[in-house]
Design a protein around this motif. Structure first.
Motif, PDB file in Angstrom:
ATOM      1  N   LEU A  29      -1.547  28.470 -27.982  1.00  0.00           N
ATOM      2  CA  LEU A  29      -0.264  28.497 -27.228  1.00  0.00           C
ATOM      3  C   LEU A  29      -0.438  27.464 -26.034  1.00  0.00           C
ATOM      4  N   LEU A  30      -1.537  27.460 -25.413  1.00  0.00           N
ATOM      5  CA  LEU A  30      -1.875  26.484 -24.486  1.00  0.00           C
ATOM      6  C   LEU A  30      -1.778  25.220 -24.856  1.00  0.00           C
ATOM      7  N   ALA A  31      -2.392  24.935 -25.856  1.00  0.00           N
ATOM      8  CA  ALA A  31      -2.489  23.475 -26.309  1.00  0.00           C
ATOM      9  C   ALA A  31      -1.030  23.050 -26.892  1.00  0.00           C
ATOM     10  N   SER A  32      -0.092  24.001 -27.006  1.00  0.00           N
ATOM     11  CA  SER A  32       1.283  23.530 -27.272  1.00  0.00           C
ATOM     12  C   SER A  32       2.211  23.436 -26.176  1.00  0.00           C
ATOM     13  N   GLY A  33       1.785  23.895 -24.842  1.00  0.00           N
ATOM     14  CA  GLY A  33       2.578  23.824 -23.808  1.00  0.00           C
ATOM     15  C   GLY A  33       3.375  25.290 -23.822  1.00  0.00           C
ATOM     16  N   ILE A  34       3.002  26.068 -24.736  1.00  0.00           N
ATOM     17  CA  ILE A  34       4.096  27.455 -24.703  1.00  0.00           C
ATOM     18  C   ILE A  34       3.562  28.611 -23.615  1.00  0.00           C
ATOM     19  N   ASN A  35       3.850  28.444 -22.297  1.00  0.00           N
ATOM     20  CA  ASN A  35       3.034  29.199 -21.269  1.00  0.00           C
ATOM     21  C   ASN A  35       4.185  29.110 -20.043  1.00  0.00           C
ATOM     22  N   ALA A  36       5.126  29.364 -20.142  1.00  0.00           N
ATOM     23  CA  ALA A  36       6.105  28.852 -18.909  1.00  0.00           C
ATOM     24  C   ALA A  36       5.861  29.948 -17.920  1.00  0.00           C
ATOM     25  N   ASN A  37       5.508  31.164 -18.121  1.00  0.00           N
ATOM     26  CA  ASN A  37       5.216  32.279 -17.072  1.00  0.00           C
ATOM     27  C   ASN A  37       3.853  32.283 -16.647  1.00  0.00           C
ATOM     28  N   GLY A  38       3.109  31.398 -17.401  1.00  0.00           N
ATOM     29  CA  GLY A  38       1.705  31.464 -16.803  1.00  0.00           C
ATOM     30  C   GLY A  38       0.832  32.720 -17.070  1.00  0.00           C
ATOM     31  N   GLN A  39       1.331  33.543 -18.179  1.00  0.00           N
ATOM     32  CA  GLN A  39       0.778  34.825 -18.724  1.00  0.00           C
ATOM     33  C   GLN A  39      -0.290  34.633 -19.790  1.00  0.00           C
ATOM     34  N   VAL A  40      -0.042  33.424 -20.537  1.00  0.00           N
ATOM     35  CA  VAL A  40      -0.917  33.214 -21.829  1.00  0.00           C
ATOM     36  C   VAL A  40      -2.429  33.112 -21.378  1.00  0.00           C
ATOM     37  N   GLY A  41      -3.221  33.983 -21.994  1.00  0.00           N
ATOM     38  CA  GLY A  41      -4.780  33.820 -21.523  1.00  0.00           C
ATOM     39  C   GLY A  41      -5.389  34.845 -20.780  1.00  0.00           C
TER      40      GLY A  41
END
Lengths: 588, 214
Positions: free
Chosen positions: A321-333
């Motif tokens: 997700l992070l490598a694909s730039g899918i993290n608009a709300n900053g919650q990934v990881g």
């Protein structure tokens, strides 16, 4: 296979194989991609090989191909390559790396411990705050309750147990009052489909000692067939189980328990040796269009589909997700949680013959699980079952698990192994760290894998509150050890040097509020409407149980959601009402 | 001159990476890590050096430099400090060298041997890091070569398994074998080669799916 693909499933492990097979059986055209090979049982006929599977960790990825860096806190600068994952030989200890590569994923090498979470585990934060006060949880914690309850998952737990094959003996089964060994088991609509596995002699000693102490021992449920199940053989107790593949398909590995049913539908294609490196999005970003992967020869391939399911473990899901730039709300990881095991090893008076059987042909007690621990020590935030680990130990593994007081080389080392190997026995528990703002994964700013993709970086340390849980349970284990009459014992530290347990969870939390979670209760991304991110990464909190049965239950729930099928209804003599309904209801 | 070599599990004595002198030194170190206790069970008779040679020759090629440069450094150290090559030292002196680089046989409870990161020591002796690494690697490889299936070259005649009472590669165990009071040392030792022979003679797989084999 036709060119139009309804779903790409990334990862053929615990959740991916189940979802891919369920979707394919419902008529969707599915391509399932995995980094590793498509294992066959023939590949594992001569698996009784400690060099291949333990010393060389041939099923698990290596730090060379799948690097993970670690630092204890976010103040510690750059991470270093996970230092506990490489011994003097530069090879991995297979216990402390992400799950196996290839079809079946972690369910190939796993021990097969199978647990339903108890009702209170789904509201751990509320239970702690109500019982111990709001200030009991550490500063900076990010614990939340689950958006679903045990009752929501019960039909899916039942489905996982009966579809995939679990051995055990329930204690709180509707209409079966004679089954009552574990007073704290959550209510279940029916018993397991197979009886418990055969116990080894030292496990019986553990069970009897627990009874004498007034505890409530019961048989640990196991994802291993105790008798023939759906064409698979029953367990032969070969003693090469945890860390090893099964040579008779008794172990419930999804490459034999799930994938074949999907493939039989003609709608599922499993592509091996495909390393997905990016999820591709539509121009406005609201949808995903497919994935890009490197094939076995390193060529980049783009694949399009109507929907994408990421099912490649809590860590790799977050990395993708992070490598694909899918993290608009900053919650990934965020909200990373993992287990400390509190390993407790000892020597039995009579031989334990630890090379026989499987670690999960065992007995557990729940007297100190979850909130029950508060009655004994209100400074311990959350308890866990104590589980016997009676067998499945080979000599090289034991040579690496000797007590600190034993000689490391020379005649003393040799004699210790000669005199004690056949008396080794152990028990363990699993307590999870409380997630905080300083337990998370992100992309390593510098390190890349051999394909040029960013490595994952873990920031994770054990808090004092985490260590307290381990210490409390070690205290109970000491009592049990004395009661068993162990002649000697030794313990793992309360602050283990590993930060990967193969039970990492929480990194793409599920929730109803799209601003503070990554996916909904069905694993559907809040950010991209046709993207699902599934597995232990969805867990909002974590407890004393192995994650896989819950991951399976949630995978079935995700599949029903994608297919548009209602939850399984109550069991009748013909099976689930919901299952019969579903066969006329799928729409693709 | 005739030389009485130890043998690999398969009876062969050729080397795939180490040179003859290196192999003798490695075998001497391994024999101090797991010494023969007078019962014939030690690293040399188990053919551990062949496990090591075949590992670094084929699978763990990234460790070739540790052996090649480490063994040269060991020669330098032993000649400077003890006036003889490692294999020319007495067993007690050989143990002293191992203790110097690997740490004592028995550490105090609760302490972890500090094998790396002794920067002060490294300034004094440029060979210290590679020697510490060499002995850590040889210890690890010796354990593997002593307890591996004989197909890997070590554990000749299942010496390591017999010593500790491990019956080896089994399709499974019966209820009686798993029960109380069973003498595990009464089980015949089996290797992967024994299992493969059974596979070939039993194409219907009846043996390896049965629990009742004894």
């Amino acid at each position: 296979m036709t060119s139009k693909i309804d779903a790409i499933v990334v990862g053929a492990g615990a959740s991916g194989a189940v979802i891919a097979s369920e979707l394919a059986q419902a008529g969707l055209k599915v391509v399932c991609l995995d980094k590793g090979p498509k294992h066959t049982t023939q590949d594992f006929q001569l698996k009784q090989d400690e060099i291949r599977y333990y010393a060389r960790g041939s099923l698990v990825p290596s730090m060379d191909t799948d690097p993970i860096t670690w630092r204890e806190t976010s103040q510690d600068g750059d991470g270093e390559l996970a230092p506990w994952a490489a011994g003097p030989l530069g090879t991995a200890n297979p216990l402390h790396l992400p799950p196996s590569l290839g079809a079946g994923g972690g369910t190939v090498h796993w021990g097969g411990a199978c647990w339903r979470f108890r009702e209170t585990e789904f509201r751990m934060k509320t239970e702690i705050e109500e019982r111990l006060g709001k200030s009991a949880l550490p500063e900076g914690h990010t614990l939340v309750d689950w958006p679903i309850t045990y009752a929501d998952l019960e039909p899916y737990y039942d489905k996982a147990e009966w579809e995939l094959g679990i051995s055990g003996r329930g204690s709180n089964v509707a209409g079966r009052p004679e089954l009552d060994e574990n007073p704290w088991e959550a209510r279940r609509q029916r018993d397991y489909p197979m009886p418990p596995l055969r116990q080894g002699t030292a496990d019986i000693e553990f069970s009897e000692a627990c009874s004498r102490l007034g505890y409530h021992p019961f048989r640990t449920a196991a994802a291993i067939a105790s008798e023939p199940f759906k064409g698979r053989s029953g367990c032969t107790y070969c003693g090469f189980c945890h860390g090893y593949p099964c040579h008779v398909d008794a172990k419930t590995s999804t490459h034999v328990a799930a994938l074949p049913y999907g493939e039989a539908s003609g709608n599922l294609e499993v592509r091996e040796y495909c390393r997905v490196y990016k999820v591709n999005r539509s121009r406005d970003g609201a949808r995903v269009t497919g994935v890009s992967y490197y094939d076995a020869d390193g060529r980049s391939v783009d694949l399009e589909a109507d929907r994408v399911v990421l099912a490649c473990y809590a860590l790799e899901n977050a990395r993708l997700l992070l490598a694909s730039g899918i993290n608009a709300n900053g919650q990934v990881g965020k909200h990373l949680m993992t287990h400390a095991f509190g390993f407790f090893m000892g020597l039995t008076k009579e031989p334990s013959n630890p090379y026989m059987g499987t670690l999960v042909a065992s007995t557990s007690i729940e007297d100190f699980s979850g909130e029950l621990v508060h009655e004994h020590d209100p400074t311990v935030l959350w308890g866990a079952p104590i589980i016997s680990w009676p067998g499945d130990y080979q000599p090289i593994e034991i040579a690496h698990a000797m007590p600190p007081s034993a000689p490391r080389w020379g005649a003393g080392f040799r004699d210790w192994m000669r005199d004690n190997y056949s008396h080794v026995w152990s028990m363990y528990s699993q307590t999870a760290n409380i997630p905080t703002t300083d337990t998370y994964v992100d992309l390593d700013p510098r390190r890349k894998d051999p394909w040029g993709q960013p490595a994952l970086r873990m920031t994770h340390g054990w808090g004092e509150w985490d260590q307290k849980m381990v210490e409390f349970l070690l205290g109970v284990k000491r009592k049990i050890a004395r009661e068993m009459g162990l002649t000697y014992w030794w313990e793992e530290t309360t602050k283990p040097d590993y930060h990967l347990s193969t039970h990492e969870v929480g990194t793409h939390r599920m929730g109803e509020d799209p601003t503070i979670s990554v996916v909904d209760v069905y694993g559907r991304s809040h950010e991209c409407e046709n993207l699902y991110v599934v597995g232990g990464g969805q867990f909002p909190s974590y407890h004393g149980y192995n994650p896989t049965e819950t991951i399976w239950a949630m995978a079935y729930m995700t599949a029903d959601s994608i297919i548009g099928r209602s939850a399984p209804g109550p069991v009748t003599e013909h099976g689930h009402v919901g299952d019969r309904h579903a066969s006329h209801n799928h729409s693709h | 001159m005739t030389v009485d070599h130890s043998k690999a599990a398969d009876g062969l004595t050729a080397l795939t990476f180490l040179n003859d002198a290196e192999a003798r030194t490695v075998e001497a170190i391994a024999e101090r890590i797991i010494p023969d206790g007078g019962d014939g069970a030690g690293a040399a008779s188990a053919g551990v050096v062949y496990y090591i040679d075949r590992s670094i020759g084929g699978v763990s090629t990234h460790l070739q430099h540790v052996y090649r440069t480490g063994l040269r450094a060991l020669d330098r150290y032993c000649l400077n400090e003890r006036s003889a090559a490692y294999i020319g030292l007495t067993a007690d002196d050989q143990d002293g060298v191992i203790r110097h680089f690997l740490g004592p046989e028995q550490t105090e409870v609760g302490t972890t041997p500090q094998l790396f990161g002794d920067e002060e020591g490294e300034r004094d002796d440029a060979d210290l890091p590679i020697l510490r690494r060499l002995f850590a690697v040889v210890r690890e490889h010796t354990i593997e070569g002593f307890f591996c299936d004989p197909v890997y070259g070590g554990n000749r005649d299942a010496i390591g398994w017999k010593l500790v009472g491990f019956p080896g590669a089994y399709w499974g165990y019966t209820a009686q074998q798993m029960g109380p009071g069973f003498d595990g040392r009464s089980l015949p030792i089996k290797t992967l080669s024994d299992l493969r022979a059974q596979l070939q003679s039993l194409p219907d797989n009846s043996t390896f799916t049965s629990n009742q084999e004894s």
